[in-house]
Design a protein around this motif. Structure first.
Motif, PDB file in Angstrom:
ATOM      1  N   ARG A 162      40.404   2.217 -18.263  1.00 39.39           N
ATOM      2  CA  ARG A 162      39.768   2.586 -19.538  1.00 39.39           C
ATOM      3  C   ARG A 162      39.819   1.429 -20.536  1.00 39.39           C
ATOM      4  NH1 ARG A 162      42.376   7.141 -18.014  1.00 39.39           N
ATOM      5  NH2 ARG A 162      44.201   6.814 -19.351  1.00 39.39           N
ATOM      6  N   MET A 163      40.855   0.621 -20.441  1.00 52.32           N
ATOM      7  CA  MET A 163      41.011  -0.524 -21.343  1.00 52.32           C
ATOM      8  C   MET A 163      40.177  -1.725 -20.879  1.00 52.32           C
ATOM      9  SD  MET A 163      45.132   0.035 -21.749  1.00 52.32           S
ATOM     10  CE  MET A 163      45.548  -1.536 -22.454  1.00 52.32           C
ATOM     11  N   ARG A 172      38.069   0.156 -10.296  1.00 53.33           N
ATOM     12  CA  ARG A 172      38.210   0.826  -8.998  1.00 53.33           C
ATOM     13  C   ARG A 172      36.918   0.586  -8.234  1.00 53.33           C
ATOM     14  NH1 ARG A 172      42.384   4.997  -9.513  1.00 53.33           N
ATOM     15  NH2 ARG A 172      42.989   5.057 -11.688  1.00 53.33           N
ATOM     16  N   THR A 173      37.066   0.106  -7.007  1.00 49.57           N
ATOM     17  CA  THR A 173      35.899  -0.159  -6.180  1.00 49.57           C
ATOM     18  C   THR A 173      36.084   0.523  -4.838  1.00 49.57           C
ATOM     19  OG1 THR A 173      36.885  -2.222  -5.369  1.00 49.57           O
ATOM     20  CG2 THR A 173      35.436  -2.385  -7.278  1.00 49.57           C
ATOM     21  N   PRO A 174      34.992   0.876  -4.171  1.00 51.89           N
ATOM     22  CA  PRO A 174      35.131   1.517  -2.863  1.00 51.89           C
ATOM     23  C   PRO A 174      35.669   0.544  -1.824  1.00 51.89           C
ATOM     24  CG  PRO A 174      32.809   1.435  -3.564  1.00 51.89           C
ATOM     25  CD  PRO A 174      33.624   0.759  -4.603  1.00 51.89           C
ATOM     26  N   LYS A 222      47.957   7.029 -12.868  1.00 50.14           N
ATOM     27  CA  LYS A 222      47.990   7.166 -14.327  1.00 50.14           C
ATOM     28  C   LYS A 222      47.902   5.804 -15.009  1.00 50.14           C
ATOM     29  CE  LYS A 222      50.733   8.980 -18.138  1.00 50.14           C
ATOM     30  NZ  LYS A 222      51.975   9.595 -18.549  1.00 50.14           N
ATOM     31  N   SER A 223      48.723   4.846 -14.568  1.00 54.87           N
ATOM     32  CA  SER A 223      48.731   3.540 -15.231  1.00 54.87           C
ATOM     33  C   SER A 223      47.449   2.757 -14.954  1.00 54.87           C
ATOM     34  CB  SER A 223      49.969   2.728 -14.828  1.00 54.87           C
ATOM     35  OG  SER A 223      49.995   2.508 -13.448  1.00 54.87           O
ATOM     36  N   GLU A 254      37.488  -9.367 -15.046  1.00 55.10           N
ATOM     37  CA  GLU A 254      37.541 -10.668 -15.718  1.00 55.10           C
ATOM     38  C   GLU A 254      38.505 -10.601 -16.906  1.00 55.10           C
ATOM     39  OE1 GLU A 254      37.140 -14.574 -16.372  1.00 55.10           O
ATOM     40  OE2 GLU A 254      36.351 -13.487 -14.638  1.00 55.10           O
ATOM     41  N   ALA A 255      38.452  -9.504 -17.664  1.00 55.34           N
ATOM     42  CA  ALA A 255      39.381  -9.343 -18.800  1.00 55.34           C
ATOM     43  C   ALA A 255      40.823  -9.309 -18.310  1.00 55.34           C
ATOM     44  CB  ALA A 255      39.054  -8.078 -19.590  1.00 55.34           C
TER      45      ALA A 255
END
Length: 156
Positions: free
Chosen positions: A78-79, A84-86, A71-72, A99-100
């Motif tokens: 989204r922000m 998420r990467t495989p 959830k977090s 980067e953000a």
């Protein structure tokens, strides 16, 4: 209410200083363009600074459920702060800072440094003795070790 007991209760004084310092950091983050971040996001960020981790590993490190982490991290994704990467096993996804996210970590570090400088300035010549006393307390209670392991988190 008489303020004297408040001035003598170390736990409440630490709570007050924690709330103030976290508020200052959040305000500086907002001024730096990270106005969507909350203190609770920092508990995720701290475990991603050394590279990508799985949801399960992140949940274990944070002492929460995988569902809570999903959830977090979904919110942070989204922000734009995590991605998420495989993983090597394509069924497993890794969570990593974008980067953000790395820029937000740097902003928070600079804000904490400013807060520390302001507190030390307020203490003046007592700053060194105060630092030593705090380190003694943090070491003797085990809190410093938990913090170093990135396992310290607020309850509640």
């Amino acid at each position: 209410m008489d303020a004297t007991p408040l001035r003598e209760d170390l736990s409440l004084l630490f709570t007050a200083l924690t709330a103030w310092s976290q508020g200052e950091v959040v305000r500086q983050l907002a001024a730096d363009g990270f106005d969507d971040l909350r203190v609770s996001h920092g508990y995720v960020f701290q475990h991603l600074q050394n590279g990508p981790v799985t949801v399960r590993d992140l949940a274990e490190k944070m002492g929460v459920t995988a569902q809570a982490v999903s959830k977090s991290t979904g919110e942070l994704e989204r922000m734009g702060y995590v991605a998420r990467t495989p993983g090597a096993d394509l069924r497993i996804r890794l969570i990593e800072l974008t980067e953000a996210g790395r820029e937000a970590v740097l902003s928070a570090r600079l804000a904490r440094a400013e807060v520390n400088a302001r507190m030390r300035l307020a203490l003046g010549e007592d700053a060194e003795a105060f630092d030593k006393a705090l380190r003694t307390l943090a070491e003797s209670t085990g809190a410093l070790e938990e913090l170093a392991k990135r396992r310290l988190r607020l309850i509640g």
